[in-house]
Each structure stands twice: as structure tokens, then as C-alpha cells.
Design a protein around this motif. Sequence first.
Motif, PDB file in Angstrom:
ATOM      1  N   ILE A 130     -17.482 -14.433 -42.145  1.00 38.42           N
ATOM      2  CA  ILE A 130     -17.684 -13.341 -41.193  1.00 38.42           C
ATOM      3  C   ILE A 130     -17.989 -12.046 -41.931  1.00 38.42           C
ATOM      4  O   ILE A 130     -18.826 -11.246 -41.503  1.00 38.42           O
ATOM      5  CB  ILE A 130     -16.445 -13.176 -40.290  1.00 38.42           C
ATOM      6  N   ALA A 181     -14.801  -6.771 -37.220  1.00 39.98           N
ATOM      7  CA  ALA A 181     -15.191  -8.170 -37.037  1.00 39.98           C
ATOM      8  C   ALA A 181     -14.461  -9.075 -38.017  1.00 39.98           C
ATOM      9  O   ALA A 181     -14.011 -10.176 -37.664  1.00 39.98           O
ATOM     10  CB  ALA A 181     -16.699  -8.314 -37.209  1.00 39.98           C
ATOM     11  N   VAL A 184     -10.670  -9.205 -37.011  1.00 38.09           N
ATOM     12  CA  VAL A 184     -10.447 -10.015 -35.816  1.00 38.09           C
ATOM     13  C   VAL A 184     -10.620 -11.501 -36.118  1.00 38.09           C
ATOM     14  O   VAL A 184      -9.969 -12.356 -35.512  1.00 38.09           O
ATOM     15  CB  VAL A 184     -11.414  -9.558 -34.700  1.00 38.09           C
ATOM     16  N   SER A 185     -11.494 -11.822 -37.071  1.00 38.59           N
ATOM     17  CA  SER A 185     -11.736 -13.233 -37.399  1.00 38.59           C
ATOM     18  C   SER A 185     -10.492 -13.913 -37.961  1.00 38.59           C
ATOM     19  O   SER A 185     -10.406 -15.145 -37.949  1.00 38.59           O
ATOM     20  CB  SER A 185     -12.878 -13.351 -38.409  1.00 38.59           C
ATOM     21  N   GLU A 188      -6.736 -16.225 -34.607  1.00 35.18           N
ATOM     22  CA  GLU A 188      -7.344 -17.455 -34.090  1.00 35.18           C
ATOM     23  C   GLU A 188      -7.882 -17.297 -32.678  1.00 35.18           C
ATOM     24  O   GLU A 188      -8.930 -17.850 -32.341  1.00 35.18           O
ATOM     25  CB  GLU A 188      -6.327 -18.594 -34.134  1.00 35.18           C
ATOM     26  N   ILE A 189      -7.205 -16.549 -31.821  1.00 34.59           N
ATOM     27  CA  ILE A 189      -7.618 -16.474 -30.420  1.00 34.59           C
ATOM     28  C   ILE A 189      -8.654 -15.385 -30.177  1.00 34.59           C
ATOM     29  O   ILE A 189      -9.162 -15.248 -29.074  1.00 34.59           O
ATOM     30  CB  ILE A 189      -6.392 -16.231 -29.503  1.00 34.59           C
ATOM     31  N   ALA A 190      -8.962 -14.602 -31.202  1.00 39.59           N
ATOM     32  CA  ALA A 190      -9.891 -13.475 -31.031  1.00 39.59           C
ATOM     33  C   ALA A 190     -11.337 -13.939 -31.182  1.00 39.59           C
ATOM     34  O   ALA A 190     -11.632 -14.968 -31.789  1.00 39.59           O
ATOM     35  CB  ALA A 190      -9.583 -12.384 -32.035  1.00 39.59           C
ATOM     36  N   ASP A 191     -12.251 -13.163 -30.589  1.00 42.73           N
ATOM     37  CA  ASP A 191     -13.673 -13.477 -30.619  1.00 42.73           C
ATOM     38  C   ASP A 191     -14.406 -12.350 -31.331  1.00 42.73           C
ATOM     39  O   ASP A 191     -14.234 -11.171 -31.004  1.00 42.73           O
ATOM     40  CB  ASP A 191     -14.194 -13.633 -29.191  1.00 42.73           C
ATOM     41  N   THR A 192     -15.244 -12.710 -32.302  1.00 43.22           N
ATOM     42  CA  THR A 192     -15.985 -11.699 -33.071  1.00 43.22           C
ATOM     43  C   THR A 192     -17.341 -11.372 -32.463  1.00 43.22           C
ATOM     44  O   THR A 192     -18.008 -10.453 -32.945  1.00 43.22           O
ATOM     45  CB  THR A 192     -16.195 -12.190 -34.514  1.00 43.22           C
ATOM     46  N   GLN A 193     -17.765 -12.088 -31.443  1.00 44.07           N
ATOM     47  CA  GLN A 193     -19.104 -11.862 -30.886  1.00 44.07           C
ATOM     48  C   GLN A 193     -19.340 -10.438 -30.405  1.00 44.07           C
ATOM     49  O   GLN A 193     -20.413  -9.885 -30.666  1.00 44.07           O
ATOM     50  CB  GLN A 193     -19.375 -12.850 -29.752  1.00 44.07           C
ATOM     51  N   TYR A 195     -18.322  -7.663 -31.563  1.00 38.50           N
ATOM     52  CA  TYR A 195     -18.579  -6.820 -32.733  1.00 38.50           C
ATOM     53  C   TYR A 195     -20.005  -7.019 -33.250  1.00 38.50           C
ATOM     54  O   TYR A 195     -20.697  -6.058 -33.591  1.00 38.50           O
ATOM     55  CB  TYR A 195     -17.576  -7.128 -33.840  1.00 38.50           C
ATOM     56  N   TYR A 197     -22.529  -8.186 -31.475  1.00 37.54           N
ATOM     57  CA  TYR A 197     -23.468  -7.668 -30.476  1.00 37.54           C
ATOM     58  C   TYR A 197     -23.682  -6.164 -30.671  1.00 37.54           C
ATOM     59  O   TYR A 197     -24.821  -5.672 -30.584  1.00 37.54           O
ATOM     60  CB  TYR A 197     -22.939  -7.930 -29.062  1.00 37.54           C
TER      61      TYR A 197
END
Length: 223
Positions: A130, A181, A184-185, A188-193, A195, A197
Motif C-alpha cells: 500500500i 492509506a 489504515v491498511s 484489517e476491517i478498514a478500507d483504503t479505497q 484514500y 480515490y
Amino acid sequence: MLKVFGCILGRDITLALRRRTDVLTTLFFFIIVVSLFPLGVGSEREMLRELGPGVVWVAALLASMLALERLFAADFDDGTLEQMMLTGQPLALLVLAKIVAHWLLTGLPLVFIAPLVAMQYHLSDGAIWIMMASLAVGTPILSLLGAIGAALTLGLRGGGILLSLLILPLYIPVLVYGSGAVAVSMIEIADTQPYFYLLGAFLLLALLFAPLASAAALRISVE
């Protein structure tokens, strides 16, 4: 136009490789800053994992700024910049070629070096990937925004300090979302998308407007 773009790009890369010290200075600065930080804050694993993304991104930001002052300075001093303006080609296209050359020499190497230095911060394999992706998207933005400041301060005495004051506030969103990003990576439950975007949106806006703004600033500085 593509031929002219390729010509300027190849010329800048060739000239930079003849002055390898300038390129290596940026890389060694990045490595030294990232490597020395753990010596100052201690070797506790969890603390280093929390601080790692921010440290790597701040080091990349500062390393990118080292070469900005020289982005247009050499062409300005020897009159090449004025000749480029008289070619009849869009100045924004020529500026974009110089920005791409700057990123290839200072930004892209950081993307590949980052995983090696990030190991000192005990980041997981996923976080390292990431980090590479965020740097690959974020460092071009740094070069594009930095070109505006380099054009505005061209030929000014003490331009390096003024360049830092102009550009650092613009770098803050890239720094926040780029390091965010990576941080957050590691959850485990977080989404980096989201960031990526936002970084992608910043990159598109910078690609559209930064070359035009830099070209306008260059005309003002040359006049």
C-alpha cells in the motif's frame, strides 16, 4: 507534439544523468532521514509501526523538494527557457515533459526504495505494498505542485526558502491521505479505497491545471 514532448523528456533525463550527484543526493537524503528516525525515538515495535507511514511520507515529500529549485533554473540561466517559449509549441506541454522527467528521477526511485527502508518500522507486507502504491500516485502530485512554486520563484534571490513556504501548505492533503492509506491498511476491517480515490482525484486535477499554471508563472518570471 508528442515528438517534442519526448525530446524534452529525453533531454532532461540525459542532462540529469550527467549530474548524477544531484539525483543521488535526493535518494540518500530520503534513506538517511527514514533510517535515522528510529534511532531518535527508540526501537519499540508498536510505536515504530504507528510512526512509520508518516515518517516515510514526510521524508519523500522533503526529498522531492530538494530538486525542485533546479527544475527550471538551468534552462533559465543559459537562455534555453526563452528559446522554448519561441518554438511555437504549447509551453504547458514542454513544462509537463520537464515535470515527468523530474518525477522519473526523484519520485519513482523513492517508490522502489521505500519497501527497503520501511522494514525498519516492522510494517506488514500488505502495508508495504500500500505504501508503494500511495507513493506511486502521490509523488507525481508533489512534482506537479512543486513545479508551480519553482516557476513562481524562478530567478529570485533566496527562492528556495520562498519555494518551501509556497509549496508545503499545498502538500499537506497529499501527505495526510498518502500516509493515512498506509496506516489504515494495517487495520484489517478498514478500507483504503477512499484514500486512493482522493489521491487519484488530486492527481487528475494537478495534471490538468499544474502545467498551465506553471507555464503562466514562467512567462511572468521570464518577463
